[in-house]
Scaffold this motif. Structure first.
Motif, short mmCIF file in Angstrom:
data_model
loop_
_atom_site.label_atom_id
_atom_site.label_comp_id
_atom_site.label_asym_id
_atom_site.label_seq_id
_atom_site.Cartn_x
_atom_site.Cartn_y
_atom_site.Cartn_z
N ASP A 1 1.34 9.03 16.85
CA ASP A 1 0.36 8.77 15.78
C ASP A 1 -0.62 7.67 16.16
O ASP A 1 -1.07 6.88 15.31
N HIS B 1 0.22 3.92 1.48
CA HIS B 1 0.25 4.46 2.84
C HIS B 1 1.21 3.67 3.73
O HIS B 1 1.46 4.06 4.87
N HIS B 2 1.76 2.57 3.21
CA HIS B 2 2.81 1.83 3.91
C HIS B 2 4.17 2.00 3.23
O HIS B 2 5.08 1.19 3.45
N GLY C 1 0.81 -1.21 0.00
CA GLY C 1 0.00 0.00 0.00
C GLY C 1 0.84 1.26 0.00
O GLY C 1 1.90 1.33 0.65
N GLU D 1 8.74 1.86 6.18
CA GLU D 1 8.11 2.49 7.34
C GLU D 1 8.52 1.74 8.60
O GLU D 1 9.00 0.61 8.55
#
Length: 274
Positions: A248, A132-133, A130, A216
């Motif tokens: 977060d 977002h990863h 992803g 990440e």
């Protein structure tokens, strides 16, 4: 720095296997997390809610099959299906998987005392990392949560164990035995890192001759609170990570990596990072 140990997890959420070397493929280490246990609705069954999975040893065989064993169950050899039924998983970023058949389903059903299916990821190229990863358009992955490989360091675990002992002392609790790295289910454990949690700032890693990109940090879940040998559950390390490594809305330990090349990595390989 050097590689202290290498681990693969052939069936997601089952016991890790220590190996002396591992083939790096575009989607992760060979034999790592290509099998998955599902419920009848296609939802992933993991050790987060069914810790008995951690008692399962899944051993890849030279012919490509997988030998399953667990306490109080007969061993079972399963062949990776290349044709036949596809299971809809309903899981984010996971395409349909191949059903491993009724015998494997019965075996996991007996283990977990609930209906279950074993499924095989026949083509990891169908699953993207992803964005977002930290994934790019060309990045693909096995059935791991969010990235093809996970790296941890002994220096970070040592610092975490110091913090855990401090937490216990402040709360007038007995100081627990040090946490073992197996709780964090890494693929690569690095020794001789100079700075605990220095991997937070790494952007590229080379292990032996194979280059990786750091995608990440790894957010940690309740599965880390299960001691892998006894299956006893406690508050650590989440309680202490929440005091020292929380931001977060999550707690963090380890670094996810994406291969930039293929090759073989080995225990004692030199590790360099930038």
């Amino acid at each position: 720095m050097r590689v202290e140990s290498l681990q693969i997890y052939p069936v997601k959420s089952t016991k890790g296997l220590s190996v002396s070397s591992a083939e790096v493929q575009p989607w992760g280490l060979r034999h790592d997390r290509r099998w998955l246990v599902l419920d009848p609705g296609g939802e992933n069954i993991t050790a987060r809610t069914h810790k008995k999975l951690l008692s399962v040893t899944a051993l890849p065989q030279p012919d490509g099959s997988l030998q399953l064993s667990a306490p109080d169950l007969p061993a079972l050899c399963v062949t990776a299906p290349t044709t036949g039924a596809l299971l809809d998983t309903g899981l984010s970023r996971i395409d349909q998987l191949r059903d491993a058949g009724a015998e494997a389903a019965a075996w996991f059903g007996d283990l977990l005392a609930l209906p279950a299916r074993l499924a095989w990821q026949d083509d990891p190229r169908r699953r993207a990392v992803g964005a977002h990863h930290g994934g790019r358009a060309e990045d693909v992955m096995n059935l791991a949560d969010a990235g093809p490989l996970l790296l941890t360091t002994g220096a970070s675990l040592s610092r975490l164990n110091e913090w855990v002992a401090q937490t216990a002392a402040e709360l007038s609790e007995p100081v627990p035995s040090p946490l073992v790295m197996d709780r964090f289910r890494p693929n690569v454990v690095v020794r001789d890192a100079e700075v605990p949690f220095g991997e937070d700032r790494w952007t590229r890693v080379r292990i032996g001759d194979v280059a990786f990109r750091a995608s990440e940090l790894c957010d940690r879940c309740v599965m880390t609170t299960i001691e892998p040998s006894s299956l006893a559950k406690g508050k650590e390390p989440i309680r202490t990570l929440a005091r020292h490594r929380r931001w977060d809305g999550a707690v963090w330990f380890g670094l996810r990596l994406i291969p930039e090349a293929t090759g073989t990595i080995r225990v004692e390989d030199v590790v360099t990072a930038e």
